[in-house]
Design a protein around this motif. Sequence first.
Motif, short mmCIF file in Angstrom:
data_model
loop_
_atom_site.label_atom_id
_atom_site.label_comp_id
_atom_site.label_asym_id
_atom_site.label_seq_id
_atom_site.Cartn_x
_atom_site.Cartn_y
_atom_site.Cartn_z
N SER A 5 0.82 -1.07 -0.07
CA SER A 5 -0.02 0.21 -0.05
C SER A 5 0.76 1.27 0.12
CB SER A 5 -0.98 0.14 1.16
OG SER A 5 -1.82 -1.20 1.37
N PRO B 115 -16.49 -2.49 0.94
CA PRO B 115 -15.61 -1.73 -0.01
C PRO B 115 -16.09 -0.45 -0.48
CG PRO B 115 -16.24 -3.90 -0.80
CD PRO B 115 -17.08 -3.68 0.52
N PHE C 43 -8.87 -7.34 2.79
CA PHE C 43 -8.51 -6.70 1.82
C PHE C 43 -7.12 -7.17 1.20
CE2 PHE C 43 -10.78 -3.38 4.32
CZ PHE C 43 -11.22 -2.51 3.33
N ASP D 229 -3.69 -6.35 -5.54
CA ASP D 229 -3.69 -6.91 -6.85
C ASP D 229 -2.35 -6.95 -7.31
OD1 ASP D 229 -2.87 -4.19 -7.61
OD2 ASP D 229 -5.02 -3.57 -7.88
N ARG E 66 -0.87 2.28 -3.49
CA ARG E 66 -2.03 1.58 -4.01
C ARG E 66 -3.07 1.31 -3.05
NH1 ARG E 66 1.64 1.95 -7.53
NH2 ARG E 66 1.94 0.66 -9.43
N LYS E 67 -4.37 1.17 -3.66
CA LYS E 67 -5.16 0.80 -2.84
C LYS E 67 -5.74 -0.62 -2.63
CE LYS E 67 -6.91 4.96 -0.75
NZ LYS E 67 -6.85 5.04 0.72
N ARG F 44 -8.05 -4.18 -2.67
CA ARG F 44 -9.43 -4.37 -2.77
C ARG F 44 -9.77 -5.13 -1.58
NH1 ARG F 44 -10.01 -9.56 -4.73
NH2 ARG F 44 -7.89 -10.33 -5.03
N GLY G 42 -14.50 1.80 2.40
CA GLY G 42 -12.94 1.95 1.92
C GLY G 42 -11.97 1.75 3.19
N ASP H 48 -11.82 -8.48 -0.70
CA ASP H 48 -12.18 -9.73 -1.27
C ASP H 48 -13.43 -10.21 -0.37
OD1 ASP H 48 -10.54 -12.35 -2.90
OD2 ASP H 48 -12.44 -12.64 -1.73
#
Lengths: 1000, 92, 418
Positions: free
Chosen positions: A426, A580, A441, A444, A430-431, A433, A583, A435
């Motif tokens: 992170s 999601p 989280f 990817d 990057r953020k 996702r 956030g 699952d």
Amino acid sequence: MTMQPNRLAVGGRIDRGTTFSIRFNDRDIVAHPGDTLASALLANGVKIVGRSFKYHRPRGVFSAGVEEPNALVQLREGARTEPNSRATTVEAYPGLVARSQSGWPSVDTDLGAIVGAFARFMPAGFYYKTFIGPFRNTRWWMFCEHFIRRAAGTGIAPAAPDPDTYEKVNAFCDVLVVGAGPAGLSAALAAARAGARVILAEQDRDLGGSLLDQTVGDTWLRATVDEVASLPNVRILTRTTTFGAFDGDVYGLVERAWDHVDVPPPHQPRQRYWVVRARSAVMATGAIERPLVFGGNDLPGVMSASALRAYLNRYGVLCGRKIVLFTANDSVYATAGELARAGAAVTIVDMRSDLPEELRSRTAAAKVDVLAGFAVVNTHGGKAVTAVTVAAVSGREGGTKGPVRRIDCDVVGVSGGFTPTLHLWSQRGRKPRFDTDKLAFLPDGSIPTLVCAGACAGADTITDAVSSGFAAGAKAAAAADFVGDAGALAPPKLADDGWQRGAMLISAVRAPDGEIPAKSFFDLQHDVKSTDIELAHREGYVSVEHLKRYTTNGMATDQGKTSNVNALARLAELRGSPIPAVGTTTFRPPYTPVAFGAIVGHEIGRHFRPTRLSPIHGWHAARGAAFIDAGSWSRPRYYPVSPGEDVQAGYIREARHVRAAVGLVDVSPLGKIAVQGPDAAEFLDRVYTNMFSTLKVGRLRYGVMLRDDGFVFDDGTTARLSETEFFMSTTTVNAGKVMARLEFLLQTAWSDLKVQVTSVSDQWATIAVAGPKSRTLLQATCGAADLSAQALPNMAFACAAIDGVPVRIHRMSYSGELAFEVYIPARYGHSAWAELMRVGEPFGVAPYGTEAMGALRIEKGHVAGGELDGRTTLKDLALERFASTKKSFAGCVLRKRPVLEDPTRPSLVGLMTIDKTVSIKAGSLLFPATGDIAGHGDGHVTSTTFSPTLGGHIALGLLARGPARLGETIRCVDFLGGTTVNCVVTAPCFVDPEGVRQNA
Amino acid sequence: MLRFKCPVCGLRDETEFDYGGDATVVRPATAETAFEPWYDYVFLRDNPRGPHREFWHHSRGCRQWVVVERDTLSHDIGDVVLARDAVKENRS
Amino acid sequence: MTHYSALSLVAKAFSGHRSWSRAWRDPVPKPAYDIVIVGGGGHGLATAYYLAKEHGLRNVAVIEKGWLGGGNTGRNTTIVRSNYMMPGNTMFYERSLRLWEQLSQDLNFNQMVSQRGQFNLCHSPASLDAARRRGNVMRANGIDAELFSREEVMRRLPYLDYSDDARFPIIGSLFQPRAGTVRHDAVAWGYARGADALGVDIIQQCEVTGFILERGAVVGVETSKGPIRAKKVGTAVSGHTGYLAAKVGLRLPLETHVLQAFVTEPLRPMIDSVISYAAAHFYISQSDKGDLVLGGDLDGYNTYAQRGGLPLVEHTFASAKALIPSISRLRLMRQWGGVMDMTMDGSPIICKSPVDGFYINGGWCYGGFKATPASGYCFAWTLAKDEPHPDNAEFTLDRFRNGYQIDEKGMGPTPNAH
């Protein structure tokens, strides 16, 4: 030594053969090599380790790792003390001393807990609503704040400088593997077999990760570690935390090289900071077990279920005799069997009602009770858990229904599932996702050079971790262009309990009445309860960042490692949105806290910044010069003739001597640039405001440069050595900037000019010889050269030799006296200086420092740092005559902007005190003789000195309409010093304005 | 830490370089006496969010000014060329 | 709006704090407003608050692409001070400090304005002279300032390095007693609550994607929630001012840079004031929670990524240990970055732009937080009256044309040097 009530007779990875004592809260505790402070405390039956931040509730060890929110201690004493140390990661060593950080009179009996009685008046953000006070000022708040500050904070900072040392290492590798659990080890092996240079970094003392907390898998672990360690292209760093991932595939690591002993061995650093430039990396950082939130879930004895397993299998510590394991996933079942085999009565409370048959049969075999479809609603006990209340689960959202049952216990192990450790990934912007399958989280694959493997990437079992790690290692190696055959790796043979299998994500358990019990804690360190989250939501703090900031959930030293996801789930529930959509907060470096000292390394004290010394420095030091920092240089300020001579007396004596006889000053720090090439003259015409193409070979010229916006940038004197070669000098402070600018112009806009610039500042020592006897001295020193006024007029140079060393003598004056600058190859600077001093003895030669040099230049009205402050123009500085009208030069257009042409701008004047005994301070403001003294005044005093020549105090200043005000009396006001001094405005040049002396 | 592939020295750390700002602004000819081009050059910037061509000075290396293509959102780095070559391209 | 006080807190405690109302509404945007402010940080919210309070303009919307205070309002080192020397700056920042001093009462929201004093350490006779000039300007303008000797600094800050081993000796300090710190999040929340109570619509999660232009004038904004018309549009979008201005065809004298900040693990009281270490561009204070809050220099290159790099981490830590040797064993808990408009002279821009209907509040460099109240106050004035308040009269775009650069540091048109 006392007994260790919770230490088992066998098992674990500790060395029972060795026993030593550590001290916790003035109590002796028995420990073994291999223990952490936390495992030793648990082995010895210590329940309360700290008190919570807000309500002073008793808190015990919760985890066995870096995520520990509760067991923070003040480690060591005196200058080596370290506040906020996590007992779970502190390795025990003989003589270790630690204390609880809060609790008065003791952590066991803390009168501060009275705060808990007022908890209802202290909801989230209560301080925003109170302490405002009736008065329209800040006093009431600051009065209250005084007490709040004293109550806040946790540990105590050391009061003395750190006695330990640190080291920095710059390292390079093809593949950095972060984490040496099953996935990381497999990745390192695959990458190394493919031929990549690998660095394997593990925060723990030992390699193995979660395998260290298990009893099976050792054979695989030993074989894998042995192979990894045997490969010459692998460097293994243990006790090393990769705290940050940065741009350019650069990683910051801190190796706690000697933190596991009382005092590092001689000449060994306490910690080592590694800056690793990796071509690619594997993140195999695992996952952290999440607590479950229920009433009284903060009591000592409530622990992470995986921690119970770690203490049992790694440290031989059975944390309780009657253990309740509360879960909503499969991961605790193996733990339950092991705890039962070790002698504990174990009850599993599983929120799921339909359990797989396989789990049921295993627990039956291990004599473990299972309450399926139940939840722990509340704990009981004052200072440690003594029982729990359970109730049947109702619905999906953590609800329960009556009747409740009470189960006696001394430990509650909780597992709400696992949160992958995504920090490094992170941090690369990057953020993650969410699952919905794994309820976590996940990263990817968007960073080609950072491959995630194992639990942090969602691998479910150790088998998966090994295969994903091995594949990741090969992939990372390939990303670094190593595609050799890595072969294969078989996983260890062990029962594969999916770490997240069957998991549910429950934000908090509700009592049968539908309410979340009042003391249900989300953030254990900051005492954030469900009611706090509800209040934040009610008041509109509904973004996850608002929630964090309003409730302080996740802002404690663990930075939300255990609390963030549960709080997020609760917020999502309140908002009626899926996770999601809500956030997550941003992961920021460092992964775990990092000591300042480690990052600073050797750059401490004098070595914080380099100090530049002139080639003649040794002479000055031997002579007892008083030095002063001037930018990065250390320069002689003056040369005291007696121990008691202060700087004032010293510079006046030195300046007077220069005007009377001859003095030497070391001006080697001046910037020097060789400007060479057929277009050199054209180039200088462009960068200087005045003309250099007309300068004759053998002559010098003073030049001024402007910035492109038209303000004065720098000045200096440049010599023309030949048609195509100039020798430029710059001010000391701007030497680097001028050089960079010349290179910029020549390499970009003016790349058609055939000019080469070379910095020669360090190649030449420079000695200014000034005073009426300067020619005599120089002539005597370099006999052969003709230095007469006819042969060497002012602003010309000559070549000569001192003691056989070729030198160049520039005739120019900064002091206003007959003066020369002697340029000597740097390595002969010292000897030339010594020779001048030797030869000059009969003429009374004396060295002078920067202070006298400043006094002399102020007497002459030359501008320097105080005047060249980046806000002044040629006109402001009475240098307009240096602006050529026959050519364009850098800055010539924008210097004509209207405000810069305004005739009322403050411009350079001299100032002489009317009362000669009174001095002026630089930085005083100038006001007319009468009227208010307010606002910005008519200007300010830029430089001041006592003038030995005039026998009074003088100054330079920038005064509005200055040149029109000569003879006017003005006031120099130093508000800070409370003085007002009347001065007469004069021309800037106080001494020999016609230049008779320098032209002699 | 940004890392640049200096055309002379190879891949080096950001700490060896000094930043020189937007490389798309074009310095007016020295003989240019009009105000606007100079005002524009000295003060105004596109300041883009995304790809950015910028000057860096390899001051603690080969002393060459280079032009770097770097994304101001992601910090991804593209081509690095000597400034004197980039400027020639600009002219042609 | 529920009035905040100890009394209301106690009263509500007995109903389990269930009756607190929202601090601000969550309105659906109206099709048109008198004024739209782009940016729901401290500056934008303060602007809306003062538009409503001082000018009676309540048909105002604040549009925020993320969450309130999520930009630099929530990313700074919380320092407030008014030690500015240049005409144009001095009284503006003093207005700000005076507004800070009463802000908790004005907003009925504790801003935790803590006037702990700020030291600006001096390390050479030249820096002492520069400090004296600055202090004298402050005093001549009615602003508190004192110049301390080395001995006085030693008495007040005994934990700094005064040894012969110190690379930059401490020879004195400028001190502003009224400077201090403010709880940064409370600023955004307090202004939001205050503005909302006066009728301002605060619209979060709504990104401005463009401007509605008619006959060359801005008459509204295009947003992710649809078009919103407005007679005037003001931007207060730190770091992104240039990006938005480009959408109306303006190029601005600024670049976007990142500044990092750092906090340590919490500690018992250790540092009582704000200390600026001029030799290394470093500053430190301690929050009420006990964290040490540290700031350093810019990373130095254009960026919109809210993260910084290791070189500045090293620089900041080395500065910290050079100044306070006993800090060595303390630990960094969190670092972050905020992106900011760095102008060509280091001073801000609050003015009507060359495009009708478009007003700019930006260019705060890294001094934006302390300016929040005055920025809002003056920007509201400028929007309401179409002319600047005397305190922001010099914060124009024109100043670069006419040569009135307000350059506190004398670094010239190099944004990363300010």
